[in-house]
Design a protein around this motif. Structure first.
Motif, mmCIF file in Angstrom:
data_model
loop_
_atom_site.group_PDB
_atom_site.id
_atom_site.type_symbol
_atom_site.label_atom_id
_atom_site.label_comp_id
_atom_site.label_asym_id
_atom_site.label_seq_id
_atom_site.Cartn_x
_atom_site.Cartn_y
_atom_site.Cartn_z
ATOM 1 N N ILE A 1 -31.882 56.168 -50.787
ATOM 2 C CA ILE A 1 -31.452 56.315 -49.588
ATOM 3 C C ILE A 1 -31.578 57.668 -49.072
ATOM 4 C CG2 ILE A 1 -29.416 56.085 -47.822
ATOM 5 C CD1 ILE A 1 -28.183 54.046 -49.676
ATOM 6 N N THR A 2 -32.233 57.616 -47.789
ATOM 7 C CA THR A 2 -32.651 58.945 -47.088
ATOM 8 C C THR A 2 -31.672 59.322 -46.067
ATOM 9 O OG1 THR A 2 -34.910 59.098 -47.797
ATOM 10 C CG2 THR A 2 -34.076 60.501 -45.933
ATOM 11 N N PRO A 3 -30.803 60.175 -46.006
ATOM 12 C CA PRO A 3 -29.506 60.302 -45.229
ATOM 13 C C PRO A 3 -30.225 60.512 -43.783
ATOM 14 C CG PRO A 3 -29.044 61.852 -46.950
ATOM 15 C CD PRO A 3 -30.424 61.184 -47.124
ATOM 16 N N GLY A 4 -29.720 60.253 -42.837
ATOM 17 C CA GLY A 4 -29.948 60.488 -41.109
ATOM 18 C C GLY A 4 -29.385 61.753 -40.780
ATOM 19 N N ARG A 5 -29.177 61.857 -39.517
ATOM 20 C CA ARG A 5 -28.935 63.259 -39.074
ATOM 21 C C ARG A 5 -27.332 63.650 -39.657
ATOM 22 N NH1 ARG A 5 -31.350 61.330 -34.123
ATOM 23 N NH2 ARG A 5 -33.445 62.231 -34.089
ATOM 24 N N GLY A 6 -26.487 62.603 -39.615
ATOM 25 C CA GLY A 6 -25.207 62.953 -40.135
ATOM 26 C C GLY A 6 -24.876 62.896 -41.385
ATOM 27 N N PRO A 7 -23.692 63.121 -41.865
ATOM 28 C CA PRO A 7 -23.323 62.843 -43.242
ATOM 29 C C PRO A 7 -23.536 61.464 -43.592
ATOM 30 C CG PRO A 7 -21.683 64.338 -42.072
ATOM 31 C CD PRO A 7 -22.633 63.725 -41.001
ATOM 32 N N LEU A 8 -23.780 61.093 -44.864
ATOM 33 C CA LEU A 8 -24.142 59.646 -45.377
ATOM 34 C C LEU A 8 -22.857 59.088 -45.697
ATOM 35 C CD1 LEU A 8 -26.073 57.237 -45.922
ATOM 36 C CD2 LEU A 8 -26.473 58.337 -48.155
ATOM 37 N N ARG A 9 -22.375 58.367 -45.001
ATOM 38 C CA ARG A 9 -20.960 57.666 -45.611
ATOM 39 C C ARG A 9 -21.197 55.987 -45.403
ATOM 40 N NH1 ARG A 9 -18.803 61.287 -41.198
ATOM 41 N NH2 ARG A 9 -18.036 63.152 -42.303
ATOM 42 N N LEU A 10 -21.504 55.639 -46.727
ATOM 43 C CA LEU A 10 -21.528 54.254 -46.725
ATOM 44 C C LEU A 10 -20.125 53.620 -46.816
ATOM 45 C CD1 LEU A 10 -24.343 54.143 -49.261
ATOM 46 C CD2 LEU A 10 -24.892 53.986 -47.017
ATOM 47 N N PRO A 11 -20.197 52.237 -46.410
ATOM 48 C CA PRO A 11 -19.162 51.235 -46.592
ATOM 49 C C PRO A 11 -18.944 51.108 -48.043
ATOM 50 C CG PRO A 11 -20.884 49.970 -46.163
ATOM 51 C CD PRO A 11 -21.297 51.395 -45.747
ATOM 52 N N PRO A 12 -17.332 50.838 -48.205
ATOM 53 C CA PRO A 12 -17.076 50.354 -49.724
ATOM 54 C C PRO A 12 -17.921 49.051 -50.232
ATOM 55 C CG PRO A 12 -15.296 49.778 -48.219
ATOM 56 C CD PRO A 12 -16.227 50.533 -47.337
ATOM 57 N N PRO A 13 -18.140 48.766 -51.375
ATOM 58 C CA PRO A 13 -18.874 47.762 -51.813
ATOM 59 C C PRO A 13 -18.158 46.441 -51.478
ATOM 60 C CG PRO A 13 -19.012 49.315 -53.659
ATOM 61 C CD PRO A 13 -18.128 49.834 -52.679
ATOM 62 N N LEU A 14 -18.670 45.389 -51.041
ATOM 63 C CA LEU A 14 -17.935 44.181 -50.669
ATOM 64 C C LEU A 14 -17.485 43.554 -52.118
ATOM 65 C CD1 LEU A 14 -20.142 42.736 -47.764
ATOM 66 C CD2 LEU A 14 -17.856 43.840 -47.776
ATOM 67 N N ARG A 15 -16.608 42.631 -52.038
ATOM 68 C CA ARG A 15 -16.054 41.920 -53.171
ATOM 69 C C ARG A 15 -17.125 40.977 -53.603
ATOM 70 N NH1 ARG A 15 -9.564 41.741 -52.155
ATOM 71 N NH2 ARG A 15 -9.144 43.985 -51.730
ATOM 72 N N GLY A 16 -17.567 40.310 -52.648
ATOM 73 C CA GLY A 16 -18.506 39.223 -52.819
ATOM 74 C C GLY A 16 -19.732 39.226 -52.129
ATOM 75 N N ALA A 17 -20.772 38.609 -52.879
ATOM 76 C CA ALA A 17 -21.815 38.650 -51.992
ATOM 77 C C ALA A 17 -22.026 37.406 -51.243
ATOM 78 C CB ALA A 17 -23.333 38.767 -53.152
ATOM 79 N N PRO A 18 -22.920 37.194 -50.241
ATOM 80 C CA PRO A 18 -23.175 35.924 -49.319
ATOM 81 C C PRO A 18 -23.816 35.068 -50.153
ATOM 82 C CG PRO A 18 -24.780 37.648 -48.755
ATOM 83 C CD PRO A 18 -23.683 38.594 -49.808
ATOM 84 N N ASP A 19 -23.080 33.777 -49.818
ATOM 85 C CA ASP A 19 -23.733 32.658 -50.397
ATOM 86 C C ASP A 19 -24.531 31.696 -49.603
ATOM 87 O OD1 ASP A 19 -21.930 31.247 -49.095
ATOM 88 O OD2 ASP A 19 -20.450 31.203 -50.631
ATOM 89 N N ARG A 20 -24.550 32.100 -48.391
ATOM 90 C CA ARG A 20 -25.443 31.389 -47.529
ATOM 91 C C ARG A 20 -26.038 32.292 -46.122
ATOM 92 N NH1 ARG A 20 -24.530 27.627 -43.227
ATOM 93 N NH2 ARG A 20 -22.361 27.970 -43.510
ATOM 94 N N LEU A 21 -27.109 32.003 -45.667
ATOM 95 C CA LEU A 21 -27.369 32.503 -44.668
ATOM 96 C C LEU A 21 -27.514 31.821 -43.300
ATOM 97 C CD1 LEU A 21 -30.765 34.587 -45.789
ATOM 98 C CD2 LEU A 21 -28.516 35.730 -44.688
ATOM 99 N N ALA A 22 -26.987 32.230 -42.222
ATOM 100 C CA ALA A 22 -27.220 31.722 -40.762
ATOM 101 C C ALA A 22 -27.772 32.456 -39.875
ATOM 102 C CB ALA A 22 -25.848 31.104 -40.827
ATOM 103 N N PHE A 23 -28.671 31.829 -38.866
ATOM 104 C CA PHE A 23 -29.330 32.698 -37.889
ATOM 105 C C PHE A 23 -28.976 32.092 -36.529
ATOM 106 C CE2 PHE A 23 -31.803 34.210 -41.373
ATOM 107 C CZ PHE A 23 -32.054 35.453 -41.166
ATOM 108 N N VAL A 24 -28.643 33.002 -35.742
ATOM 109 C CA VAL A 24 -28.387 32.451 -34.482
ATOM 110 C C VAL A 24 -28.986 33.219 -33.280
ATOM 111 C CG1 VAL A 24 -25.735 32.071 -34.986
ATOM 112 C CG2 VAL A 24 -26.221 34.284 -33.874
ATOM 113 N N GLY A 25 -29.167 32.598 -32.284
ATOM 114 C CA GLY A 25 -30.191 33.108 -31.135
ATOM 115 C C GLY A 25 -29.494 34.307 -30.458
ATOM 116 N N SER A 26 -30.235 35.387 -30.315
ATOM 117 C CA SER A 26 -29.927 36.723 -29.645
ATOM 118 C C SER A 26 -29.292 36.534 -28.168
ATOM 119 C CB SER A 26 -30.816 37.605 -29.897
ATOM 120 O OG SER A 26 -32.016 37.441 -29.102
#
Length: 395
Positions: free
Chosen positions: A370-395
């Motif tokens: 990961i290359t930081p952007g202009r500001g400090p790099l603050r990532l979200p905490p790791p999620l407890r579980g990974a996704p088990d399905r993908l779904a796509f909706v129209g924009s």
């Protein structure tokens, strides 16, 4: 959840929305595909809204320099340095056109995939991500393949995790096929993925050598030719096709010199040569579709625009329903860029992006640097579980 600065936006976590730009240039080396997807996850379902897709062609000079640097051509370190900068700047141009996002995930441009005796020992993607971060101000995930390679994997196909989640809701035996320069197939059950061989790589090489054009538009030249069965037989004798997965390949093997060596004894006219090369791709892919007894094959990549190739593929795999990924809400031309947007989302949330059974790695790994952007790099905490399905909706 914490406040973080993917370019200084909102707090991110379960149910929160993150806009990730995926950038991809594949083995056709023709340009940079882009896709902005807004992602949010609730109850294990990761929902993507595709807000933008596009392609920015490489300038003629840069594309010629990339092609000149590919195996088996000799390339010095000075040119590698220049290409790393020039490709990075081209990716930055493509990113800037897309507008502000929270995160960028850049595949870069593969220049070499080091394979010895079926084992991948290294892989090199150029396109310095600092240029993208400087231009957009957003953090950039890049250099994704090498982490899988360091764990004993092939580093390819990296889209397998995306594919398996996308295929999860389909009935019967299903697979996802990408037809770029190289063809790769993901099979949902038993959960494997691998490169089957060339898709357009050899066809494009033949057209470029004979006409200077980059590809056979709509397969028109191939449609006017006849298959040279003797040449096709010799091409199908390539040992790579008999190797067992996991396996990966590229233009290190299927390059213009390889084509010249195989085709020159036959002296085939260009339309006949292209018809034969199209049949090669169709047969090598169809063999794998038949092997896994697939009932549905979701197809993406530039090959979707080649009706001759799809026609030959359907003839050779008549039991399978072959349909573009658009049917599942994923534009076929942008599928890999969308998949890299997804991989960037996974990395930012501390989730692995690989499936060991698909790449052959010793375990799943969080991908990229990961290359930081202009500001400090603050990532979200790791999620407890990974996704088990993908779904796509129209924009």
């Amino acid at each position: 959840m914490i406040r973080q600065e993917f370019g200084g936006t909102e707090e991110i976590g379960e149910g929160q929305r993150v806009r990730v730009l995926g950038l991809m240039s594949g083995t056709s080396h023709d340009g940079i595909d882009s896709a902005i997807v807004e992602w949010s996850m609730t109850a294990g379902v990761l929902t993507g809204t595709v807000e933008h897709t596009g392609t920015r062609p490489y300038g003629r000079e840069l594309r010629e320099r990339i092609l000149a640097a590919l195996p088996p051509n000799p390339t010095g370190m000075a040119e590698v340095c220049r290409l790393d900068t020039l490709i990075g700047q081209a990716f930055a141009d493509a990113a800037e056109e897309c507008g502000p996002v929270d995160l960028v995930c850049s595949h870069g441009q593969t220049l070499f995939h080091w394979v010895e005796n079926g084992r991948v020992r290294g892989t090199l993607q150029l396109g310095q991500p600092a240029w993208i971060a400087e231009r957009t101000g957003a953090p950039v995930v890049s250099d994704l393949r090498v982490r899988d390679v360091s764990a004993g994997g092939q580093g390819a196909p990296l889209v397998s995790r995306f594919d398996l989640l996308l295929l999860a809701g389909l009935p019967g035996a299903s697979g996802a096929l990408n037809l770029g320069g190289i063809a790769n197939l993901t099979v949902r059950d038993p959960g494997i993925a691998y490169d089957t061989g060339p898709a357009s790589a050899l066809m494009d090489a033949a057209v470029s050598a004979a006409t200077g054009r980059p590809f056979d538009e709509d397969g028109r030249l191939a449609a006017a030719g006849e298959i040279n069965e003797d040449l096709l037989r010799d091409l199908l004798a390539e040992p790579y096709y008999r190797e067992l997965p996991p396996k990966s390949t590229g233009k290190e093997l299927f390059h213009p010199g390889y084509l010249a060596r195989m085709a020159s004894p036959y002296g085939a006219a260009l339309p006949d040569l292209l018809a034969t090369l199209t049949a090669l791709t169709a047969e090598t892919v169809a063999t794998e579709i038949r092997r896994h007894r697939l009932e549905t094959v979701v197809v993406s990549g530039g090959g979707v625009r080649n009706p001759v190739l799809l026609g030959m593929l359907r003839e050779r795999a008549p039991e399978a329903r072959i349909t573009p990924s658009d049917e599942l809400g994923v534009p076929a031309d942008a599928k890999e860029a969308i998949a890299f947007s997804f991989l960037g989302w996974l990395t930012a949330h501390g989730l692995p992006g690989t499936v060991p059974g698909c790449t052959g790695a010793s375990g799943a790994r969080i991908l990229g640097t990961i290359t930081p952007g202009r500001g400090p790099l603050r990532l979200p905490p790791p999620l407890r579980g990974a996704p088990d399905r993908l779904a796509f909706v129209g924009s």
